[in-house]
Structures are given as structure tokens and as C-alpha cells.
Design a protein around this motif. Sequence first.
Motif, mmCIF file in Angstrom:
data_model
loop_
_atom_site.group_PDB
_atom_site.id
_atom_site.type_symbol
_atom_site.label_atom_id
_atom_site.label_comp_id
_atom_site.label_asym_id
_atom_site.label_seq_id
_atom_site.Cartn_x
_atom_site.Cartn_y
_atom_site.Cartn_z
ATOM 1 N N UNK A 139 23.539 -35.938 39.841
ATOM 2 C CA UNK A 139 24.885 -36.152 39.313
ATOM 3 C C UNK A 139 24.894 -36.677 37.883
ATOM 4 N N UNK A 140 23.788 -37.265 37.433
ATOM 5 C CA UNK A 140 23.741 -37.860 36.103
ATOM 6 C C UNK A 140 23.506 -36.833 35.005
ATOM 7 N N UNK A 141 23.709 -37.254 33.777
ATOM 8 C CA UNK A 141 23.513 -36.380 32.623
ATOM 9 C C UNK A 141 23.018 -37.203 31.442
ATOM 10 N N UNK A 142 21.971 -36.694 30.783
ATOM 11 C CA UNK A 142 21.467 -37.309 29.555
ATOM 12 C C UNK A 142 21.345 -36.208 28.509
ATOM 13 N N UNK A 143 21.948 -36.411 27.361
ATOM 14 C CA UNK A 143 21.983 -35.370 26.341
ATOM 15 C C UNK A 143 21.868 -36.002 24.963
ATOM 16 N N UNK A 144 20.969 -35.459 24.156
ATOM 17 C CA UNK A 144 20.838 -35.890 22.771
ATOM 18 C C UNK A 144 20.835 -34.659 21.880
ATOM 19 N N UNK A 145 21.668 -34.661 20.865
ATOM 20 C CA UNK A 145 21.775 -33.530 19.944
ATOM 21 C C UNK A 145 21.749 -34.047 18.514
ATOM 22 N N UNK A 146 21.017 -33.371 17.654
ATOM 23 C CA UNK A 146 20.982 -33.706 16.230
ATOM 24 C C UNK A 146 21.818 -32.701 15.458
ATOM 25 N N UNK A 147 22.714 -33.171 14.612
ATOM 26 C CA UNK A 147 23.565 -32.326 13.791
ATOM 27 C C UNK A 147 23.567 -32.821 12.351
ATOM 28 N N UNK A 148 23.949 -31.958 11.426
ATOM 29 C CA UNK A 148 24.171 -32.349 10.043
ATOM 30 C C UNK A 148 25.670 -32.298 9.795
ATOM 31 N N UNK A 149 26.283 -33.457 9.534
ATOM 32 C CA UNK A 149 27.728 -33.560 9.391
ATOM 33 C C UNK A 149 28.092 -34.317 8.130
ATOM 34 N N UNK A 150 29.272 -34.054 7.641
ATOM 35 C CA UNK A 150 29.850 -34.876 6.583
ATOM 36 C C UNK A 150 30.523 -36.080 7.241
ATOM 37 N N UNK A 151 30.846 -37.122 6.478
ATOM 38 C CA UNK A 151 31.564 -38.253 7.076
ATOM 39 C C UNK A 151 32.874 -37.833 7.730
ATOM 40 N N UNK A 152 33.592 -36.879 7.111
ATOM 41 C CA UNK A 152 34.862 -36.424 7.664
ATOM 42 C C UNK A 152 34.650 -35.695 8.990
ATOM 43 N N UNK A 153 33.611 -34.876 9.067
ATOM 44 C CA UNK A 153 33.322 -34.165 10.310
ATOM 45 C C UNK A 153 32.903 -35.130 11.411
ATOM 46 N N UNK A 154 32.117 -36.127 11.041
ATOM 47 C CA UNK A 154 31.698 -37.119 12.027
ATOM 48 C C UNK A 154 32.904 -37.879 12.561
ATOM 49 N N UNK A 155 33.859 -38.190 11.699
ATOM 50 C CA UNK A 155 35.072 -38.875 12.137
ATOM 51 C C UNK A 155 35.866 -38.007 13.104
ATOM 52 N N UNK A 156 35.916 -36.693 12.858
ATOM 53 C CA UNK A 156 36.613 -35.777 13.748
ATOM 54 C C UNK A 156 35.950 -35.743 15.123
ATOM 55 N N UNK A 157 34.614 -35.674 15.132
ATOM 56 C CA UNK A 157 33.887 -35.655 16.403
ATOM 57 C C UNK A 157 34.107 -36.961 17.162
ATOM 58 N N UNK A 158 34.079 -38.072 16.437
ATOM 59 C CA UNK A 158 34.308 -39.374 17.068
ATOM 60 C C UNK A 158 35.680 -39.419 17.723
#
Length: 202
Positions: A136-155
Motif C-alpha cells: 500500500x505504501x509509495x516512495x518516489x524521488x524525481x529530479x527536475x530542472x525548474x525555474x523558481x516560478x515553476x517550482x512555486x507552481x508545483x508546490x
Amino acid sequence: MTKNTQGRTLDAGALKALAHPLRVKIYDLLSERGPQTASSLAVLIGETSGATSYHLRALAAHDLIREVPGRGTARERWWERPKGRINLPGPDESMSPSNRAAAQIVTAEFFRLRHQTLMDYLNRPVSEQPEEWKDAGLFMTTMLDLTPEQMAEVTTEMSATVDAIIERYQGQEGAPGTRRVSLRSEIFDLATANSRGTMNQD
């Protein structure tokens, strides 16, 4: 009660009241296990009930915890963590030295306990896991290249998703077939020579 999606950001007084490893542990246990007494916390932590009672009063003085309404007696008081999110201001150069030290203690202890909970789960023998919970559990790690604005959108998107899940399933404490789970979300920029920020605990 109006839902507060932003949460409470701890002021200097509350942060200093929490800046003790045992108080962070008590606060964490009240989140994990629900209402407790000084005696039950003493058993869980391995301290005296006098010590846990002292720390409970210190946390209550800054509204970090509260007595459970209508439960307990004058000799046996029950305590709970209020519902809702808290935001911990990370150590910042603009803080006074004492406030910065308090922030360092609280964030370090919160994340130490958070990591320990994860490791306890990962190291739990398969024989101790009920069959229906094994996958039932899930562990996920992903690396991305984002701008500060894109990171704020994802957050913002991640926060909205978690808030929707909380809204859907809150209030099921003690319902048949349920057990307490830890839902975590993280996104942060990897360290560079110029990066600094804050850390939140939900």
C-alpha cells in the motif's frame, strides 16, 4: 470551524517553547497516536510522568497542544494536538541568535524523527506487516530542472492535492480497518553556494 489552508506559523515564543528534543517528541507522538496523558506519554518515551507533565504544560502555554474537552479528571488530564498545519520558520540570518538556535533545534529534531519513522517502516519484518498493507505504501524521488516560478507552481499543485486528500479522509480516527499513515510531500532546490530558505513541517 473554518479550514485554515495556510496553517499557523510559529512565533518566537512558541518556537522556543518547542525547542527541546523531548517536547518535539511529545508533539510528534500526539500527532501520530492521538490524545495522550502524561502517564501514557511517559511509558512511550521512557521518562517519568512528572517530566512529561512539565513539558506538556510548557507546550500548552503557547497553544501548541490543548486539553481534550470533556475527557479526563483532575488527576489524569488528556492532551491533544489541535488540527491544522503548522509552519516552522527555518534558521535565518535575520533572526536573533537565540531564535535561530531554537529554529535549528526544532527543525533538526522534527526531521530526525521523520527519518526515524521512515527507517522503522523500511526495517519492519515482512511477517509483522498485515497482508493487505504490504503493497500500500509509495516512495518516489524525481529530479527536475525548474525555474523558481515553476517550482512555486508545483508546490501550489502539491499542496492543493494534499489538502484535498485531507479533506476527503479526515475524521476517520478509530474507524474499522483504518490505521494511522504518514503522508509526506517534499520539493526543494538542491544546495548551491547561494541557496537558502525555510523549512516547513505539516
